[in-house]
Design a protein around this motif. Structure first.
Motif, PDB file in Angstrom:
ATOM      1  N   ALA A   1      11.413 -38.358  -7.245  1.00 25.30           N
ATOM      2  CA  ALA A   1      10.397 -38.752  -6.366  1.00 25.30           C
ATOM      3  C   ALA A   1      10.905 -39.636  -5.358  1.00 25.30           C
ATOM      4  O   ALA A   1      10.805 -39.632  -3.951  1.00 25.30           O
ATOM      5  CB  ALA A   1       9.353 -39.648  -6.879  1.00 25.30           C
TER       6      ALA A   1
ATOM      7  N   ARG B   1       4.642 -44.044  -3.377  1.00 26.94           N
ATOM      8  CA  ARG B   1       4.540 -42.503  -3.517  1.00 26.94           C
ATOM      9  C   ARG B   1       2.888 -42.254  -3.310  1.00 26.94           C
ATOM     10  O   ARG B   1       2.681 -41.429  -2.279  1.00 26.94           O
ATOM     11  CB  ARG B   1       4.919 -41.720  -4.668  1.00 26.94           C
ATOM     12  CG  ARG B   1       4.927 -40.359  -4.612  1.00 26.94           C
ATOM     13  CD  ARG B   1       5.483 -39.646  -5.821  1.00 26.94           C
ATOM     14  NE  ARG B   1       5.840 -38.349  -5.591  1.00 26.94           N
ATOM     15  CZ  ARG B   1       5.040 -37.398  -5.954  1.00 26.94           C
ATOM     16  NH1 ARG B   1       3.579 -37.684  -6.108  1.00 26.94           N
ATOM     17  NH2 ARG B   1       5.111 -36.024  -5.721  1.00 26.94           N
ATOM     18  N   GLU B   2       2.239 -43.203  -3.830  1.00 28.48           N
ATOM     19  CA  GLU B   2       0.599 -42.713  -3.536  1.00 28.48           C
ATOM     20  C   GLU B   2       0.328 -43.139  -2.110  1.00 28.48           C
ATOM     21  O   GLU B   2      -0.460 -42.253  -1.634  1.00 28.48           O
ATOM     22  CB  GLU B   2      -0.111 -43.520  -4.650  1.00 28.48           C
ATOM     23  CG  GLU B   2      -1.733 -43.760  -4.565  1.00 28.48           C
ATOM     24  CD  GLU B   2      -2.264 -44.419  -5.620  1.00 28.48           C
ATOM     25  OE1 GLU B   2      -3.593 -44.563  -5.235  1.00 28.48           O
ATOM     26  OE2 GLU B   2      -1.534 -44.820  -6.307  1.00 28.48           O
TER      27      GLU B   2
ATOM     28  N   LEU C   1      11.734 -39.999 -11.644  1.00 25.62           N
ATOM     29  CA  LEU C   1      11.776 -41.205 -10.528  1.00 25.62           C
ATOM     30  C   LEU C   1      12.652 -40.845  -9.408  1.00 25.62           C
ATOM     31  O   LEU C   1      12.570 -41.204  -8.221  1.00 25.62           O
ATOM     32  CB  LEU C   1      11.824 -42.571 -11.129  1.00 25.62           C
ATOM     33  CG  LEU C   1      10.538 -43.202 -12.173  1.00 25.62           C
ATOM     34  CD1 LEU C   1      11.281 -44.197 -13.016  1.00 25.62           C
ATOM     35  CD2 LEU C   1       9.328 -43.425 -11.392  1.00 25.62           C
TER      36      LEU C   1
ATOM     37  N   PRO D   1       8.818 -49.381 -12.690  1.00 29.14           N
ATOM     38  CA  PRO D   1       8.452 -48.200 -12.294  1.00 29.14           C
ATOM     39  C   PRO D   1       7.187 -47.903 -11.516  1.00 29.14           C
ATOM     40  O   PRO D   1       7.086 -46.964 -10.638  1.00 29.14           O
ATOM     41  CB  PRO D   1       8.557 -47.150 -13.517  1.00 29.14           C
ATOM     42  CG  PRO D   1       9.238 -47.937 -14.429  1.00 29.14           C
ATOM     43  CD  PRO D   1       8.958 -49.452 -14.170  1.00 29.14           C
ATOM     44  N   ALA D   2       6.189 -48.936 -11.812  1.00 34.52           N
ATOM     45  CA  ALA D   2       5.008 -48.745 -10.959  1.00 34.52           C
ATOM     46  C   ALA D   2       4.956 -49.188  -9.419  1.00 34.52           C
ATOM     47  O   ALA D   2       4.174 -48.485  -8.898  1.00 34.52           O
ATOM     48  CB  ALA D   2       3.709 -49.766 -11.501  1.00 34.52           C
TER      49      ALA D   2
ATOM     50  N   ASP E   1       5.738 -45.622  -8.006  1.00 35.95           N
ATOM     51  CA  ASP E   1       4.385 -44.811  -7.909  1.00 35.95           C
ATOM     52  C   ASP E   1       3.480 -45.211  -6.987  1.00 35.95           C
ATOM     53  O   ASP E   1       2.642 -44.423  -6.302  1.00 35.95           O
ATOM     54  CB  ASP E   1       3.586 -45.091  -9.299  1.00 35.95           C
ATOM     55  CG  ASP E   1       4.501 -44.400 -10.501  1.00 35.95           C
ATOM     56  OD1 ASP E   1       5.400 -43.462 -10.158  1.00 35.95           O
ATOM     57  OD2 ASP E   1       4.419 -44.879 -11.825  1.00 35.95           O
TER      58      ASP E   1
END
Length: 536
Positions: free
Chosen positions: A35, A86-87, A32, A79-80, A83
């Motif tokens: 990222a 980033r997506e 993480l 954490p989602a 994500d």
């Protein structure tokens, strides 16, 4: 160049974000962090003052609890969220970070297992259970050991009794309501169902986001002086609060103990503090714990970083009722972090500003007791007396050097059965605790020195002449406080001769009175005074 900078900023959606993680495996945290760095964020291992986002794997950690209480400016996310950012970033579209923060905000009861007891109104019960489920919890109709929180309408009933026995978190409805208001699960220690309703939740969390100040900006001289004045006032207030707690809060904790009557002053007076340094009534002056230091100048310190127990993570065991409530209240009011389980105590080293782990047990506990919880290595075992003594002396005491801070846990032995112990030179907390310690040893505590007294224990190096004369006349050994500490340490009667105190030169003509019935007095004036208030 300016246009290129704008383009670059637009390509880094997390520029200006400073992340910290809690309760995540190291490999997940590392991934993480990498990222986040690609998208312009900074990843920090420690929860410092400039952190803006906390990424949470579980809500039971010290970092989470600290943010819930002290940092409403930090955004708490799973954490989602990272994500999802980033997506969206990889797709090349505009990233609405604020919208993603709102949709991914961590629910206040994430991962909790909640049960209810004592709520007779079906509609209210259904509303609580449904709201809990909607905000991350799993609701249980029956109480099992899988439940993490029992919300009790009142401190009674079978569920309540079993939950306390199993060590589950038992909280009032106000905890549920305040957690919804804060948007995070607030500290359960502030919501004991036995507390008066108007005291529940006081100081549990801050409702206003604190303004961020520039670290590079310095005030003018006048502003600096004003700040110093405020700091001095805060220190005076803290000192007054500690004295007040030392005087007013501990009688409940001593319920059932020996009530030692005052000899020189009222037992809660601080006149003993005015004794010469060499005549300290403490254990050769209690030494501060090695972990205690002034945290001034460190960045990211909480507002109560200078509090007495700041950085101390405390698990209680064996304390009940008013005694438990008093201990937890004093610890919390003076900056401690209460661990609700051994797992939380183990995680304490990850908390910001961590200093030391403590297990607080009743003073009657045996230090070698098999019934103690399995705590992490390095945890210091202390007693509720240690809490009281730290408040009284306004410093974090090291129990290694302070015998009355350690578990006493005596089994009465014949060694002490025939001892009649009297004291002189002790006041306040020392007087009361030493009287109880004498009782635990199996000896008898005498409030006044009598011809039958076996030994006179002195908390000062120089014994008053009239008591010295009386002890000499009745062949009563006079020993230093170290004799008492040696007895407590070895669980055996120590030698009187080894700890004997030299007595001042005595002229019998200076004293009057019947030597067989009363303590002598130094003059005729003192004799008249004794007729008014009794010989000590």
């Amino acid at each position: 160049m300016a246009q290129n900078a704008d383009v670059l900023n637009g390509q880094l959606p997390l520029k200006g974000v400073i992340l910290c993680c809690t309760a995540l495996p190291q490999d997940v945290r590392t991934g993480l962090g990498e990222a986040a760095a690609q998208m312009g964020a900074i990843h920090k291992l420690d929860l410092t003052a400039d952190v803006t986002h906390l990424i949470v794997g579980a809500i039971t950690t010290p970092k989470y609890k600290y943010v819930a209480k002290e940092r409403p400016d930090i955004k708490v996310l799973p954490p989602a969220w990272l994500d999802a950012v980033r997506e969206a970033w990889m797709e090349g579209s505009d990233v609405d970070v604020d919208a993603l923060e709102r949709t991914h905000r961590l629910p206040p009861f994430s991962g909790l297992q909640i049960c209810l007891t004592g709520f007779e109104d079906i509609e209210q019960r259904n509303w609580i259970s449904q709201t809990a489920a909607d905000h991350g919890a799993t609701y249980h109709g029956d109480l099992t050991k899988a439940v993490t929180h029992l919300i009790a309408a009142a401190p009674q009933g079978q569920k309540y009794t079993h939950a306390k026995r199993w060590g589950l978190s038992v909280v009032s409805l106000k905890w549920f309501e305040h957690s919804m208001e804060r948007g995070m699960a607030v500290d359960e220690a502030f919501y004991d169902p036995t507390m008066p309703i108007d005291e529940q939740g006081v100081g549990a969390f801050k409702r206003h986001i604190r303004p961020r100040t520039s670290l590079g900006k310095h005030g003018r001289d006048g502003e600096s002086q004003g700040t110093d004045a405020v700091r001095k006032k805060l220190r005076r207030t803290a000192s007054t609060r500690l004295e007040s707690q030392s005087q007013d809060m501990w009688m409940d904790m001593s319920a059932g103990n020996v009530k030692a009557a005052p000899t020189e002053h009222d037992q809660w007076s601080h006149q003993g503090d005015n004794l010469p340094v060499n005549d300290s009534i403490a254990i050769t002056k209690p030494r501060p714990s090695a972990g205690q230091h002034s945290p001034a100048g460190q960045s990211g310190l909480p507002s109560d970083a200078n509090a007495l127990f700041s950085g101390c993570h405390v698990l209680t065991h064996g304390l009940e009722g008013k005694r438990l409530k008093s201990v937890r209240h004093v610890l919390l009011q003076n900056g401690a972090t209460i661990a609700e389980s051994t797992a939380m105590l183990e995680d304490a080293s990850c908390a910001p500003f961590f200093k030391q782990r403590y297990l607080v047990v009743p003073h009657t506990t045996r230090s070698s007791s098999n019934g103690l919880p399995d705590v992490p290595p390095g945890t210091v075992i202390v007693t509720e007396w240690w809490v009281e003594r730290c408040v009284h002396y306004k410093q974090l005491l090291d129990p290694i050097d302070d015998a009355l801070s350690q578990p006493l846990g005596y089994e009465q032995t014949p060694d002490f059965a025939d001892l009649l112990v009297s004291t002189t030179g002790f006041t306040g907390v020392d007087l009361r605790q030493i009287a109880e310690a004498v009782k635990l040893m199996g000896a008898v505590y005498q409030e006044k020195i009598l011809p039958s007294t076996t030994v006179l224990v002195s908390g000062v190096d120089t014994v008053r002449k009239e008591k010295a004369f009386y002890a000499h006349k009745h062949k009563i050994p006079v020993v230093s406080a170290h004799w008492m500490w040696e007895c407590l340490k070895t669980k055996k009667r120590a030698s009187f001769a080894k700890f004997s105190l030299p007595l001042p030169a005595i002229n019998p003509k200076d004293f009057v009175g019947d030597p067989s019935t009363s303590s002598p007095l130094p003059s005729d004036a003192a004799s008249k005074d004794s007729e008014r208030r009794g010989t000590r």
